[in-house]
Design a protein around this motif. Structure first.
Motif, PDB file in Angstrom:
ATOM      1  N   ARG A   1      87.835  -2.514 155.003  1.00  0.00           N
ATOM      2  CA  ARG A   1      88.612  -1.716 154.714  1.00  0.00           C
ATOM      3  C   ARG A   1      88.320  -1.074 153.729  1.00  0.00           C
ATOM      4  NH1 ARG A   1      93.262  -6.265 154.760  1.00  0.00           N
ATOM      5  NH2 ARG A   1      93.951  -6.298 156.891  1.00  0.00           N
ATOM      6  N   HIS A   2      86.961  -1.012 153.350  1.00  0.00           N
ATOM      7  CA  HIS A   2      86.719  -0.392 151.894  1.00  0.00           C
ATOM      8  C   HIS A   2      86.833   1.180 151.865  1.00  0.00           C
ATOM      9  CE1 HIS A   2      84.119   0.565 148.299  1.00  0.00           C
ATOM     10  NE2 HIS A   2      84.043  -0.497 148.040  1.00  0.00           N
ATOM     11  N   PRO A   3      87.743   1.529 150.859  1.00  0.00           N
ATOM     12  CA  PRO A   3      88.073   3.054 150.691  1.00  0.00           C
ATOM     13  C   PRO A   3      86.613   3.893 150.775  1.00  0.00           C
ATOM     14  CG  PRO A   3      88.381   1.743 148.694  1.00  0.00           C
ATOM     15  CD  PRO A   3      88.023   0.930 149.634  1.00  0.00           C
ATOM     16  N   GLU A   4      85.549   3.399 150.600  1.00  0.00           N
ATOM     17  CA  GLU A   4      84.263   4.300 150.625  1.00  0.00           C
ATOM     18  C   GLU A   4      83.494   4.073 151.756  1.00  0.00           C
ATOM     19  OE1 GLU A   4      83.863   6.541 148.334  1.00  0.00           O
ATOM     20  OE2 GLU A   4      85.710   6.024 147.323  1.00  0.00           O
ATOM     21  N   ARG A   5      84.108   3.381 152.638  1.00  0.00           N
ATOM     22  CA  ARG A   5      83.534   3.315 153.957  1.00  0.00           C
ATOM     23  C   ARG A   5      83.504   4.505 154.740  1.00  0.00           C
ATOM     24  NH1 ARG A   5      81.550  -1.601 156.469  1.00  0.00           N
ATOM     25  NH2 ARG A   5      81.553  -1.366 158.494  1.00  0.00           N
ATOM     26  N   PRO A   6      82.330   4.997 155.293  1.00  0.00           N
ATOM     27  CA  PRO A   6      82.194   6.467 156.404  1.00  0.00           C
ATOM     28  C   PRO A   6      83.374   6.223 157.193  1.00  0.00           C
ATOM     29  CG  PRO A   6      80.061   5.368 156.157  1.00  0.00           C
ATOM     30  CD  PRO A   6      81.090   4.321 155.449  1.00  0.00           C
ATOM     31  N   ARG A   7      84.051   7.421 157.440  1.00  0.00           N
ATOM     32  CA  ARG A   7      85.111   7.499 158.334  1.00  0.00           C
ATOM     33  C   ARG A   7      84.636   8.549 159.388  1.00  0.00           C
ATOM     34  NH1 ARG A   7      87.599   3.858 155.150  1.00  0.00           N
ATOM     35  NH2 ARG A   7      89.226   4.629 153.790  1.00  0.00           N
ATOM     36  N   THR A   8      85.527   8.560 160.497  1.00  0.00           N
ATOM     37  CA  THR A   8      85.424   9.041 161.719  1.00  0.00           C
ATOM     38  C   THR A   8      84.716  10.487 161.551  1.00  0.00           C
ATOM     39  OG1 THR A   8      86.841   7.957 162.960  1.00  0.00           O
ATOM     40  CG2 THR A   8      86.385  10.348 163.715  1.00  0.00           C
ATOM     41  N   LEU A   9      85.415  11.302 160.440  1.00  0.00           N
ATOM     42  CA  LEU A   9      84.940  12.706 160.346  1.00  0.00           C
ATOM     43  C   LEU A   9      83.528  12.599 159.702  1.00  0.00           C
ATOM     44  CD1 LEU A   9      88.113  14.787 159.365  1.00  0.00           C
ATOM     45  CD2 LEU A   9      86.605  15.098 161.005  1.00  0.00           C
ATOM     46  N   ASP A  10      83.158  11.774 159.060  1.00  0.00           N
ATOM     47  CA  ASP A  10      81.936  11.524 158.377  1.00  0.00           C
ATOM     48  C   ASP A  10      80.995  11.323 159.541  1.00  0.00           C
ATOM     49  OD1 ASP A  10      83.001  11.787 155.588  1.00  0.00           O
ATOM     50  OD2 ASP A  10      83.289   9.455 156.028  1.00  0.00           O
TER      51      ASP A  10
END
Lengths: 305, 340
Positions: free
Chosen positions: A43-52
């Motif tokens: 859940r880390h807020p800096e984890r890469p997301r789908t758009l990344d």
């Protein structure tokens, strides 16, 4: 929370899990992260997301909006993109980072129109023979009044049905949080991969603790006994491979995204070779084997009591 | 005078049947109080009325075998797979003990071995495959055995070309089996995809309560969706929604009537006329199939080898050819001694 997570990193980076579930190559004396540690990493807020992932792994992404019925869900996005030398249909949950973006993205919790859009795009993919690549990263389906009014359950169920019957390859990657039915709705895949610090659970550990312990604060215990980590799910053969995170994704975004891209390419190639090359009816075999894959998941005992 | 005491009108009317929905077991007592209208009902009279309150039409909850008794033609129900037993793949334990212990006590209390009863029967002379939830078994939560029994019933329905009737009442996926439970959603829907491709109908009856993984999987992947009056049906539970959204829920939220109004179900089926409704529906599908056969005498659906390996007793020998095709032994199922 992020202090604790950072403390974890040095301990964590010593534990590696092989793609095929080989023994962890522990090179230090630090303990392996607990299930709860991994919940926090996932859940880390800096984890890469789908758009990344889409941005770094593909070109020519055309986002396709809307379910052609009620609206456009910002929490579940999709569209066509070039991945390697293929055009694929990409789907993914999208969480935000800042508060405003998170509200716009509904914290990555899709509403019925999100699932209906996903279903529309999968059907579109089938029509043109595009493989489907999905990125799973959601706390779960939106638990709101209007989502109930518009058939959240049916929307998820119909998405499952569409995937079960799709004649094109489906590769899904849990990149962060795999939250229950909201995650499964884009996850009935021929190959289900998980990042090493991703989680995939039937309910959130907090939700499970609130119901079974009557105390949401018992979430760390629930996380442990629910077996939600990638290595455990690989052992149960619920997922097909773990993508190692030698350094947690939020500290090594580039390397993580590259590894995920390589894994997706590998599995797409393998599925294409096994089913579609030189076989116009390969889609049928693909569907039959997808059925067989899900058909055998379970744990039971036959025979009289 | 006395009559008006029993008929609580006006301001004495209870607002919602919120209290003790789970506690409506009919005891051996002679009298039962309707949780909605508070009427005192003679329990025999209630039984004779299919456990529907004669005053306010409140539908009391039914156990799986009571449902089958009410619906199936006398003596036609043959149970399938009653010997499949759950295991504890996660080694799950919560504050109150282990899953393994919970299974033992639940089995004893409910008299059932799992939360789903499956089999074949006829209704109004029409053959059906049945899968019926028993809410008294861990809230009829869907775990591995629920999923496996359901899928075997779906496959038999497909192989024999007989309609499938599922009757659901469930809290959703069973947490004690973790991701094994979640995957039963995909597994059951994948089986229904094949059933649908074979042109075999699935009729789904939603009863009080239906939530989570059941509402979001097989129970709403149906050709006709019926619901009992007043049944609560949804994806997220009302308390969760209230806690998370901090909004007050609209009146009648998640009732069968609410779903009908929002276009989510085909019709509301009163229990007292349910057999008639189902018989009519089954007759339509039967007539359609007969007509197709008349137009095109070639068998539309040929029983596969799978059917031959599924016996009435539910003993399964290599029940899915695809199992061996796939070449990985994954099912975590111990083969039954009968198989050899």
């Amino acid at each position: 929370m992020s202090d604790q997570v950072d403390d974890l990193v040095s301990a964590h980076s010593t534990a590696l899990i092989g793609v095929n579930g080989g023994p962890p190559a522990v090179t230090g004396t630090a303990p392996r992260p607990t299930a709860w540690d991994r919940v926090k990493l996932a859940r880390h807020p800096e984890r890469p997301r789908t758009l990344d992932y889409i941005e770094r792994l593909t070109t020519g992404f055309i986002e396709m909006h809307g379910d052609r019925s009620a609206g456009d869900d910002q929490a579940l996005i999709g569209g066509m993109a070039q991945f390697g030398d293929r055009t694929v249909m990409v789907l993914g949950h999208q969480k935000g980072r800042a508060t405003n973006e998170n509200i716009a993205r509904n914290f990555g919790m899709p509403r019925p129109e999100g699932y209906r859009k996903a279903e529309r795009l999968m059907t579109h993919a089938a029509k043109f023979g595009l493989p489907v690549v999905s990125f799973i990263d959601t706390p779960g389906a939106d638990p709101g009044i209007s989502s109930e009014e518009r058939g959240q359950g049916v929307a998820i169920a119909e998405s499952l049905l569409t995937m079960a019957d799709l004649p094109v390859p489906l590769v899904a990657v849990v990149i962060g949080e795999g939250g229950s039915g909201g995650a499964l709705a884009i996850g009935v895949a021929d190959r289900l991969l998980m990042l090493e610090n991703a989680i995939y659970a039937v309910a959130s550990p907090e939700g499970c603790a609130a119901i079974l312990w009557k105390d949401a604060a018992k979430a760390p215990e629930a996380a442990e006994t629910m077996r939600i980590t990638a290595p455990e799910l690989l052992r149960f053969e619920i997922i097909d491979a773990v993508i190692p995170e030698p350094t947690p994704a939020h500290l090594a975004a580039e390397a993580t995204i590259k590894a995920v891209g390589a894994a997706i390419a590998h599995h797409l190639d393998a599925l294409e070779s096994a089913y579609l090359r030189g076989d116009p009816r390969g889609g049928d075999r693909l569907r039959a084997d997808r059925y067989a894959k899900f058909r055998r998941i379970g744990s039971w005992r036959d025979g009289p009591f | 005078m006395v009559r008006s005491f029993f008929h609580r009108h006006g301001k004495f009317q209870p607002v919602a049947p919120d209290d003790g929905r789970a506690e409506q077991k009919i005891p051996d007592d002679l009298w039962v109080k309707c949780p909605r209208c508070q009427e005192l009902l003679y329990s025999k009279q209630l039984e004779q009325n299919a456990r529907v309150c004669p005053k306010c039409a409140y539908h009391f909850r039914l156990r799986a075998r009571e449902r089958i008794f009410l619906l199936a033609d006398d003596g036609t129900f043959h149970e399938w797979d009653k010997d499949i037993a759950p295991r504890d793949p996660l080694g799950f334990a919560d504050g109150s003990g282990t899953y393994a212990e919970k299974l033992v006590t639940t089995r004893r209390k409910s008299g059932e071995t799992e939360a789903l009863v499956t089999g074949r029967a006829t209704i109004g002379g029409h053959r059906v495959a049945l899968a019926v939830c028993d809410f008294d078994f861990l809230g009829a939560s869907m775990g591995s055995v629920f999923g496996e029994k359901l899928v075997r019933a779906i496959e038999r329905a497909g192989d024999r070309n007989i309609p499938l009737l599922t009757i659901s009442a469930s809290g959703g996926a069973r947490m004690h089996e973790g991701m094994f439970s979640l995957m039963q959603m995909a597994k059951s829907v994948a089986a229904l995809a094949r059933l649908g491709n074979a042109g075999v109908p699935h009729i789904s009856l939603l009863t009080d309560p239906c939530y989570g993984g059941v509402t979001a999987s097989y129970a709403t992947v149906a050709d006709v969706i019926l619901a009992e009056p007043g049944a609560l049906i949804g994806f997220a539970g009302p308390r969760v929604i209230e806690q998370i959204t901090k909004q007050k829920l609209p009146e009648g939220f998640q009732t069968a009537e609410f779903l009908l109004q929002h276009g989510m179900i085909d019709l509301i089926a009163e229990r007292t006329s349910l057999r008639t409704t189902l018989t009519t529906l089954l007759a339509h599908y039967g007539r359609a199939a007969d007509h197709q056969a008349m137009l095109n005498p070639a068998p539309r659906h040929r029983p596969s080898e799978v059917a031959l390996t599924l016996t009435e007793q539910g003993v399964v020998a290599a029940h899915v050819p695809a199992l061996s095709l796939a070449g990985r032994s994954v099912s975590h199922a111990e083969p039954s001694p009968h198989h050899e």
